[in-house]
Scaffold this motif. Structure first.
Motif, PDB file in Angstrom:
ATOM      1  N   GLN A 140     -61.916   7.203  62.138  1.00  0.00           N
ATOM      2  CA  GLN A 140     -62.406   7.168  60.726  1.00  0.00           C
ATOM      3  C   GLN A 140     -62.110   8.219  59.911  1.00  0.00           C
ATOM      4  N   ASN A 143     -57.983   8.010  59.260  1.00  0.00           N
ATOM      5  CA  ASN A 143     -57.689   6.819  58.572  1.00  0.00           C
ATOM      6  C   ASN A 143     -57.878   7.015  56.907  1.00  0.00           C
ATOM      7  N   ASN A 144     -59.101   7.840  56.568  1.00  0.00           N
ATOM      8  CA  ASN A 144     -59.477   8.194  55.408  1.00  0.00           C
ATOM      9  C   ASN A 144     -58.778   9.347  54.565  1.00  0.00           C
ATOM     10  N   GLN A 146     -55.411  10.696  52.955  1.00  0.00           N
ATOM     11  CA  GLN A 146     -54.152  10.426  52.320  1.00  0.00           C
ATOM     12  C   GLN A 146     -53.060  10.987  52.741  1.00  0.00           C
TER      13      GLN A 146
END
Length: 275
Positions: A140, A143-144, A146
């Protein structure tokens, strides 16, 4: 989360003095002097290859397409292992500097992965980082992030910039809702064997912290459950710490930049009996 910044900085600052030598059978003229470098334990050997290659290039006859590689006492050094892991695994008990041989020819296809550009190193690094976050946070956090965050991690490692790296990496080391990691990202290395990794939670079902000793007994029961533990050294970042240390703390503070805890299990030399 990892909150002891001085520990993190001390780990980051770990260096190994190295004397690089050109392979004797590849010398075209006179044998050159060794090339000395202080190499970060956190980096990959291929990230310093350009400097070493440039120093020795004029002393050997090679094609531009030849891929350099390194070996120690006949052992090809796997570039995708962190440099400190290579040292702990093969040279932890030597008198420094560590003497490493550079080769321009006869790439050992059966022993090493090809690495002809820094993009290959970056891809391997990011893959490891994502795997570690899947284990810790189900992916999580990474993947969050940038793309610029990913680049900041890579350039911080590549350029040996502690503050640049940890500004972003601290997010990967944070506990979600103050809970420990789902699983501990780790790899265990023994000489002449493939590394071992498996799922291991930092706490029991009752919430009690599990320690390095628990992890070792679970992963290598033949050694650590059968009375053989005293015959081995266990090194993490070159440190042989208490095996009662919680693995959550070790993961937060002694992981490499790929967010894996790399553990070397080294057999102690036999004690010579007195005459």
């Amino acid at each position: 989360m990892a909150d002891d910044r001085e520990v993190l900085r001390e780990v980051w600052e770990g260096r190994i003095p190295v004397a690089f030598h050109l392979a004797e059978d590849e010398v075209a003229s006179e044998q050159p002097e060794p090339f000395y470098l202080l190499v970060s334990r956190q980096t990959y050997i291929t990230l310093v290859a350009d400097k070493v290659q440039k120093h020795f290039k004029k002393f050997t006859a090679t094609d531009e397409d030849d891929e350099v590689w390194f070996e120690y006492k006949g052992i090809p050094l796997k570039w995708h292992y962190p440099f400190g892991v290579l040292f702990d695994l093969y040279a932890h008990d030597i008198t420094l500097p560590w003497n490493i041989t550079l080769h321009f020819k006869n790439f050992p296809e059966d022993d090493l992965l090809h690495c002809k550009s820094k993009e290959v190193i970056e891809a391997h690094y990011m893959s490891s980082l994502k795997e570690a976050d899947v284990l810790k946070h189900k992916g999580q956090i990474i993947n969050n992030m940038q793309e610029r965050d990913h680049k900041q991690l890579w350039t911080g490692l590549q350029n040996d910039k502690f503050d640049q790296f940890w500004t972003t990496n601290r997010r990967l080391m944070e506990r979600t809702n103050n809970e420990p990691f789902k699983h501990i990202p780790f790899k265990i290395y023994q000489e002449d064997r493939m590394f071992i990794q498996k799922l291991f939670k930092p706490n029991t079902d009752e919430g009690e912290p599990l320690t390095l000793d628990h992890l070792l007994k679970d992963t290598l029961p033949d050694i650590f459950q059968n009375g053989g533990a005293d015959q081995f050294r266990v090194l993490i970042q070159g440190i042989e710490g208490p095996r009662e240390t919680p693995v959550q703390w070790l993961s937060e503070h002694l992981s490499h930049p790929d967010n894996f805890m790399h553990i070397c299990v080294i057999r102690k030399p036999p004690i010579e009996s007195e005459l």
